[in-house]
Design a protein around this motif. Structure first.
Motif, PDB file in Angstrom:
ATOM      1  N   LYS A  73       0.834  -1.462   0.066  1.00 15.31           N
ATOM      2  CA  LYS A  73      -0.055   0.060  -0.145  1.00 15.31           C
ATOM      3  C   LYS A  73       1.035   1.184   0.008  1.00 15.31           C
ATOM      4  O   LYS A  73       0.695   2.254  -0.756  1.00 15.31           O
ATOM      5  CB  LYS A  73      -1.161  -0.129   1.130  1.00 15.31           C
ATOM      6  CG  LYS A  73      -2.154  -0.946   1.083  1.00 15.31           C
ATOM      7  CD  LYS A  73      -3.023  -0.893   2.359  1.00 15.31           C
ATOM      8  CE  LYS A  73      -3.964  -1.768   2.328  1.00 15.31           C
ATOM      9  NZ  LYS A  73      -4.708  -1.943   3.385  1.00 15.31           N
ATOM     10  N   ILE A  77       0.872   4.248  -2.820  1.00 15.25           N
ATOM     11  CA  ILE A  77       0.622   5.588  -2.373  1.00 15.25           C
ATOM     12  C   ILE A  77       1.876   6.256  -3.114  1.00 15.25           C
ATOM     13  O   ILE A  77       1.331   7.477  -3.644  1.00 15.25           O
ATOM     14  CB  ILE A  77       0.588   5.687  -0.726  1.00 15.25           C
ATOM     15  CG1 ILE A  77      -0.583   5.142  -0.465  1.00 15.25           C
ATOM     16  CG2 ILE A  77       0.668   7.306  -0.691  1.00 15.25           C
ATOM     17  CD1 ILE A  77      -0.689   5.251   1.167  1.00 15.25           C
ATOM     18  N   THR A  81       0.887   9.041  -6.057  1.00 11.65           N
ATOM     19  CA  THR A  81       1.354  10.459  -5.528  1.00 11.65           C
ATOM     20  C   THR A  81       2.215  11.288  -6.626  1.00 11.65           C
ATOM     21  O   THR A  81       1.843  12.285  -7.166  1.00 11.65           O
ATOM     22  CB  THR A  81       1.878  10.497  -4.161  1.00 11.65           C
ATOM     23  OG1 THR A  81       1.062   9.872  -3.300  1.00 11.65           O
ATOM     24  CG2 THR A  81       2.217  11.898  -3.881  1.00 11.65           C
ATOM     25  N   GLY A 104       0.925  12.523   0.260  1.00  6.67           N
ATOM     26  CA  GLY A 104       1.505  11.252   0.079  1.00  6.67           C
ATOM     27  C   GLY A 104       2.371  10.941   1.067  1.00  6.67           C
ATOM     28  O   GLY A 104       2.337   9.718   1.620  1.00  6.67           O
ATOM     29  N   LEU A 107       0.493  10.234   4.317  1.00  4.91           N
ATOM     30  CA  LEU A 107      -0.102   8.985   4.556  1.00  4.91           C
ATOM     31  C   LEU A 107       0.774   7.997   4.361  1.00  4.91           C
ATOM     32  O   LEU A 107       0.327   6.903   5.247  1.00  4.91           O
ATOM     33  CB  LEU A 107      -1.047   8.966   3.031  1.00  4.91           C
ATOM     34  CG  LEU A 107      -2.306   9.890   2.943  1.00  4.91           C
ATOM     35  CD1 LEU A 107      -3.010   9.944   1.703  1.00  4.91           C
ATOM     36  CD2 LEU A 107      -3.426   9.605   4.066  1.00  4.91           C
TER      37      LEU A 107
END
Length: 129
Positions: A73, A77, A81, A104, A107
């Motif tokens: 994940k 991301i 991003t 990004g 996260l």
């Protein structure tokens, strides 16, 4: 061979964008965005193959599935991003691109907290008290 197709598509799109840009800048931007999306989608099968191999290796190594899922994940991301920031920069919106990159990064940090916690706990168990 696939890289030749990707580069060929990129070069053709670049040539068309240079021709169109002065007359219809909006169409030039749309062409650049669509080209990027096509390249990204064409590589989706390769990405799926990589994920399958990594999942197989994780099962063989008895790695917790949560860690592999989290890392995948995080990688997703990062790629999404980067793609979004590049498209935004192409549109001349560097400040928005910077905000996308910052989002990004935040996260990614949020997603990494469980892994960082396990690493710190493991180090604390190893160290003498």
């Amino acid at each position: 061979m696939e890289i030749i197709q990707v580069v060929g598509l990129g070069l053709i799109a670049t040539f068309l964008i240079l021709v169109i840009k002065e007359q219809k800048p909006v169409f030039a931007f749309l062409l650049a965005t669509v080209t990027g999306i096509i390249i990204f989608i064409s590589l989706a099968g390769k990405i799926a193959g990589i994920v399958k191999i990594l999942e197989h290796l994780a099962v063989q190594a008895h790695v917790n599935q949560l860690f592999l899922t989290t890392i995948l994940k995080i990688i997703g991301i990062a790629y999404i991003t980067e793609f979004g920031a590049q498209v935004t920069r192409d549109a001349g919106q560097g400040s928005i691109a910077a905000k996308i990159e910052l989002s990004g990064k935040i996260l990614i940090m949020v997603m990494a907290i469980p892994i960082i916690t396990v690493i710190i706990e493991t180090v604390m168990q190893i160290l003498p008290t």
